[in-house]
Design a protein around this motif. Structure first.
Motif, PDB file in Angstrom:
ATOM      1  N   ALA A 323       7.984 -62.577  45.261  1.00 12.73           N
ATOM      2  CA  ALA A 323       7.863 -61.459  46.195  1.00 12.73           C
ATOM      3  C   ALA A 323       8.004 -61.976  47.627  1.00 12.73           C
ATOM      4  CB  ALA A 323       6.512 -60.770  46.010  1.00 12.73           C
ATOM      5  N   ARG A 324       8.470 -61.100  48.518  1.00 15.17           N
ATOM      6  CA  ARG A 324       8.662 -61.508  49.914  1.00 15.17           C
ATOM      7  C   ARG A 324       7.339 -61.725  50.624  1.00 15.17           C
ATOM      8  NH1 ARG A 324      12.832 -57.776  49.095  1.00 15.17           N
ATOM      9  NH2 ARG A 324      14.908 -58.575  49.539  1.00 15.17           N
ATOM     10  N   SER A 325       6.296 -61.051  50.205  1.00 18.03           N
ATOM     11  CA  SER A 325       5.006 -61.167  50.888  1.00 18.03           C
ATOM     12  C   SER A 325       3.884 -61.228  49.867  1.00 18.03           C
ATOM     13  CB  SER A 325       4.786 -59.967  51.818  1.00 18.03           C
ATOM     14  OG  SER A 325       4.515 -58.803  51.059  1.00 18.03           O
ATOM     15  N   PRO A 326       2.721 -61.783  50.252  1.00 17.24           N
ATOM     16  CA  PRO A 326       1.567 -61.802  49.350  1.00 17.24           C
ATOM     17  C   PRO A 326       1.145 -60.401  48.918  1.00 17.24           C
ATOM     18  CG  PRO A 326       1.236 -63.357  51.143  1.00 17.24           C
ATOM     19  CD  PRO A 326       2.469 -62.585  51.477  1.00 17.24           C
ATOM     20  N   VAL A 327       1.270 -59.422  49.815  1.00 14.44           N
ATOM     21  CA  VAL A 327       0.903 -58.041  49.460  1.00 14.44           C
ATOM     22  C   VAL A 327       1.799 -57.517  48.343  1.00 14.44           C
ATOM     23  CG1 VAL A 327       0.844 -55.655  50.291  1.00 14.44           C
ATOM     24  CG2 VAL A 327      -0.104 -57.483  51.698  1.00 14.44           C
ATOM     25  N   ASP A 328       3.124 -57.759  48.474  1.00 16.39           N
ATOM     26  CA  ASP A 328       4.040 -57.308  47.425  1.00 16.39           C
ATOM     27  C   ASP A 328       3.770 -58.021  46.101  1.00 16.39           C
ATOM     28  OD1 ASP A 328       5.325 -55.513  49.064  1.00 16.39           O
ATOM     29  OD2 ASP A 328       6.905 -56.903  49.662  1.00 16.39           O
ATOM     30  N   HIS A 329       3.352 -59.281  46.166  1.00 22.19           N
ATOM     31  CA  HIS A 329       3.000 -60.011  44.942  1.00 22.19           C
ATOM     32  C   HIS A 329       1.838 -59.334  44.231  1.00 22.19           C
ATOM     33  CE1 HIS A 329       2.490 -63.510  42.277  1.00 22.19           C
ATOM     34  NE2 HIS A 329       1.192 -63.368  42.483  1.00 22.19           N
ATOM     35  N   VAL A 330       0.835 -58.916  44.995  1.00 26.32           N
ATOM     36  CA  VAL A 330      -0.322 -58.229  44.402  1.00 26.32           C
ATOM     37  C   VAL A 330       0.121 -56.947  43.711  1.00 26.32           C
ATOM     38  CG1 VAL A 330      -2.470 -57.008  44.931  1.00 26.32           C
ATOM     39  CG2 VAL A 330      -1.983 -59.199  46.016  1.00 26.32           C
ATOM     40  N   HIS A 331       1.003 -56.195  44.356  1.00 22.46           N
ATOM     41  CA  HIS A 331       1.466 -54.947  43.749  1.00 22.46           C
ATOM     42  C   HIS A 331       2.306 -55.214  42.502  1.00 22.46           C
ATOM     43  CE1 HIS A 331      -0.034 -52.043  46.614  1.00 22.46           C
ATOM     44  NE2 HIS A 331       0.339 -52.817  47.595  1.00 22.46           N
ATOM     45  N   ARG A 332       3.110 -56.248  42.540  1.00 23.98           N
ATOM     46  CA  ARG A 332       3.937 -56.571  41.363  1.00 23.98           C
ATOM     47  C   ARG A 332       3.068 -56.866  40.145  1.00 23.98           C
ATOM     48  NH1 ARG A 332       8.811 -60.788  42.699  1.00 23.98           N
ATOM     49  NH2 ARG A 332      10.127 -59.473  44.022  1.00 23.98           N
ATOM     50  N   ILE A 333       2.136 -57.790  40.297  1.00 28.17           N
ATOM     51  CA  ILE A 333       1.345 -58.177  39.127  1.00 28.17           C
ATOM     52  C   ILE A 333       0.400 -57.055  38.713  1.00 28.17           C
ATOM     53  CG2 ILE A 333       1.522 -60.607  39.752  1.00 28.17           C
ATOM     54  CD1 ILE A 333      -1.412 -60.531  40.598  1.00 28.17           C
ATOM     55  N   GLY A 334       0.174 -56.091  39.617  1.00 25.02           N
ATOM     56  CA  GLY A 334      -0.654 -54.941  39.271  1.00 25.02           C
ATOM     57  C   GLY A 334      -0.001 -53.963  38.323  1.00 25.02           C
ATOM     58  N   ARG A 335       1.285 -54.187  37.988  1.00 23.05           N
ATOM     59  CA  ARG A 335       1.938 -53.311  37.002  1.00 23.05           C
ATOM     60  C   ARG A 335       1.423 -53.596  35.594  1.00 23.05           C
ATOM     61  NH1 ARG A 335       2.082 -49.757  39.651  1.00 23.05           N
ATOM     62  NH2 ARG A 335       1.124 -51.112  41.200  1.00 23.05           N
ATOM     63  N   THR A 336       0.845 -54.767  35.376  1.00 17.34           N
ATOM     64  CA  THR A 336       0.257 -55.081  34.078  1.00 17.34           C
ATOM     65  C   THR A 336      -1.261 -55.104  34.217  1.00 17.34           C
ATOM     66  OG1 THR A 336       0.290 -56.645  32.212  1.00 17.34           O
ATOM     67  CG2 THR A 336       0.329 -57.595  34.416  1.00 17.34           C
ATOM     68  N   GLY A 337      -1.955 -55.161  33.096  1.00 16.77           N
ATOM     69  CA  GLY A 337      -3.407 -55.201  33.132  1.00 16.77           C
ATOM     70  C   GLY A 337      -4.022 -53.932  33.673  1.00 16.77           C
ATOM     71  N   ARG A 338      -3.433 -52.780  33.373  1.00 16.34           N
ATOM     72  CA  ARG A 338      -3.930 -51.516  33.904  1.00 16.34           C
ATOM     73  C   ARG A 338      -4.842 -50.825  32.908  1.00 16.34           C
ATOM     74  NH1 ARG A 338      -0.791 -50.038  38.331  1.00 16.34           N
ATOM     75  NH2 ARG A 338      -1.257 -47.819  38.122  1.00 16.34           N
ATOM     76  N   ALA A 339      -5.700 -49.953  33.453  1.00 17.74           N
ATOM     77  CA  ALA A 339      -6.607 -49.133  32.634  1.00 17.74           C
ATOM     78  C   ALA A 339      -7.435 -49.988  31.671  1.00 17.74           C
ATOM     79  CB  ALA A 339      -5.810 -48.088  31.855  1.00 17.74           C
ATOM     80  N   GLY A 340      -7.899 -51.146  32.167  1.00 19.04           N
ATOM     81  CA  GLY A 340      -8.774 -51.976  31.362  1.00 19.04           C
ATOM     82  C   GLY A 340      -8.074 -52.871  30.361  1.00 19.04           C
ATOM     83  N   GLN A 341      -6.741 -52.787  30.287  1.00 20.09           N
ATOM     84  CA  GLN A 341      -5.997 -53.639  29.364  1.00 20.09           C
ATOM     85  C   GLN A 341      -5.815 -55.025  29.981  1.00 20.09           C
ATOM     86  OE1 GLN A 341      -4.854 -52.583  26.285  1.00 20.09           O
ATOM     87  NE2 GLN A 341      -5.908 -50.643  26.650  1.00 20.09           N
TER      88      GLN A 341
END
Length: 419
Positions: A323-341
């Motif tokens: 990712a271009r920025s640390p913030v975008d990295h956080v959003h990218r990895i946030g696509r997995t591990g959702r809703a307690g999974q």
């Protein structure tokens, strides 16, 4: 704590149960009561924590309590940065308001598609409009809607809306709104500069900050794999086969790379396709629906999918390009591990991107171990980390592992035979 304890109307509490929400998440339990009381909010919470429901329920309850107006007017406005997020927010609002009487009319508008159907949908006005800023202004210019009656404004993913790309459009929208309104700002991150801008627009806001704690945060395991850049595609193919039967979301840095990589994997017999802003809205919706239905195993995407994209039980995310920025990295990895999974986020790091990933780690407060996959051990990384031996004059050269251009020229001069 059940939803009924938050001060919601019985019909809205029932709507949450009908959608399978058994109890509120931390951001919902903290944000809904003050929002129902009319306070401005500045709320941050981890991606996938339920922010959309946290503002959707107060919007719907406000409309329900106030009753229908004649003629109908736009009373709630939700601004979002992307088409995908607009569609998702609209779906949540419609689902929660399905059994309300009168049923609120929600219209979703965004660019990249014909404006005419959206103008038709706005005939007779709407109670709630979910919009990207540019298309909203287009519709205002076409006299398709007015914003003078807006009572509640929501900025979803406010950090992206307030960056330089949206600042001018956002200011134009704000100028069209009445001064007296409730403002609800939600996002996963609020950098310092954005906080200053947001606080200038809010009136004595209630600040809510839900930290990513182990018991509430998505259980995302991060792996960092060292690999030479030319071998990333082979390594990706190897990892996809290791995770056979699981859907994989792969982030790249450009639309061209998304198409090129998807074609390579597809030729190798993998069910891979590309998803990016260069596709038409219809094509993007089709690809996304097919991926959600597991008709594609691998989705190669740009940062278009980093925010607002919700895919149930997505087990693996791969950062093919960082990712271009640390913030975008956080959003990218946030696509997995959702809703307690639980979820897995893999980042490829080469010799040339090691420093950038170290910055991402620093901003997250992490120090992740580097891995090497047998058969894909990097050569470039090993060379970059090895001390460089140079023949240099006593008073010159830069000490360290990577020689400068001057160092290389000096070394070359020393190695030339004398005449």
């Amino acid at each position: 704590m059940p939803f009924t304890s938050l001060g919601l109307l019985p019909e809205l509490a029932s709507a949450t149960s009908a959608l399978g929400f058994t109890q509120p998440t931390p951001i919902q339990s903290q944000a809904i009561p003050p929002a129902l009381g009319g306070a401005d909010l500045l709320a941050t919470a981890q991606t996938g924590s339920g922010k959309t429901v946290a503002f959707a329920l107060p919007l719907l309850q406000h409309l329900q309590k106030a009753g229908a107006t004649s003629p109908r007017r736009v009373r709630a406005l939700v601004l979002v940065p992307t088409r995908e997020l607009a569609a998702q927010v609209g779906e949540v609002l419609r689902s929660l308001g399905e059994h309300l009487q009168p049923r609120p009319k929600t219209v979703v508008v965004f660019g990249g598609v014909s404006i005419n159907p959206q103008m038709m949908a706005l005939r007779g006005a709407a109670d709630i409009v979910v919009a990207t800023p540019g298309r909203l202004l287009d519709l205002v210019d076409q006299n398709a809607l007015r914003l003078s009656g807006v009572e509640q404004l929501v900025l979803d993913e406010a950090d992206r809306l307030l960056d330089l790309g949206f600042a001018e459009e956002l200011n134009r929208v704000l100028a069209l709104l009445p001064a007296r309104r409730q403002n609800l700002f939600f996002s996963a991150t609020f950098p310092p500069g954005v906080q200053t801008l947001a606080q200038g627009l809010l009136r004595e806001p209630v600040r809510i900050d839900v930290p990513a704690e182990p018991e509430t945060a998505p259980a995302v395991t991060q792996r960092v794999i060292q690999v030479d850049e030319p071998r990333r595609t082979q390594l990706l193919r190897h990892l996809i086969k290791e995770h056979a039967g699981e859907r994989v979301l792969v982030f790249v840095g450009s639309q061209y790379t998304a198409e090129h990589l998807a074609n390579k994997l597809h030729k190798d017999g993998l069910f891979a396709t590309a998803f990016h802003g260069g596709l038409s809205q219809g094509a993007r919706k089709q690809v996304l629906d097919e991926f959600k239905d597991s008709r594609w195993d691998v989705l190669i995407t740009t940062d278009l999918a980093a925010r607002g994209l919700h895919i149930d039980q997505l087990p693996v995310v791969v950062n093919y390009d960082l990712a271009r920025s640390p913030v975008d990295h956080v959003h990218r990895i946030g696509r997995t591990g959702r809703a307690g999974q639980s979820g897995l986020a893999i980042s490829f790091v080469s010799a040339s991107t090691e420093a950038h990933f170290s910055l991402i780690e620093k901003r997250q407060g992490l120090s992740l171990p580097r891995e090497q996959v047998p058969g894909f051990e990097p050569k470039e990384a090993a060379e970059a980390l090895a001390p460089t031996k140079l023949v240099a004059p006593d008073n010159g050269g830069i000490k360290g592992k990577r020689p400068s251009k001057k160092d290389k020229l000096r070394a070359a001069a020393q190695q030339k035979p004398s005449s």
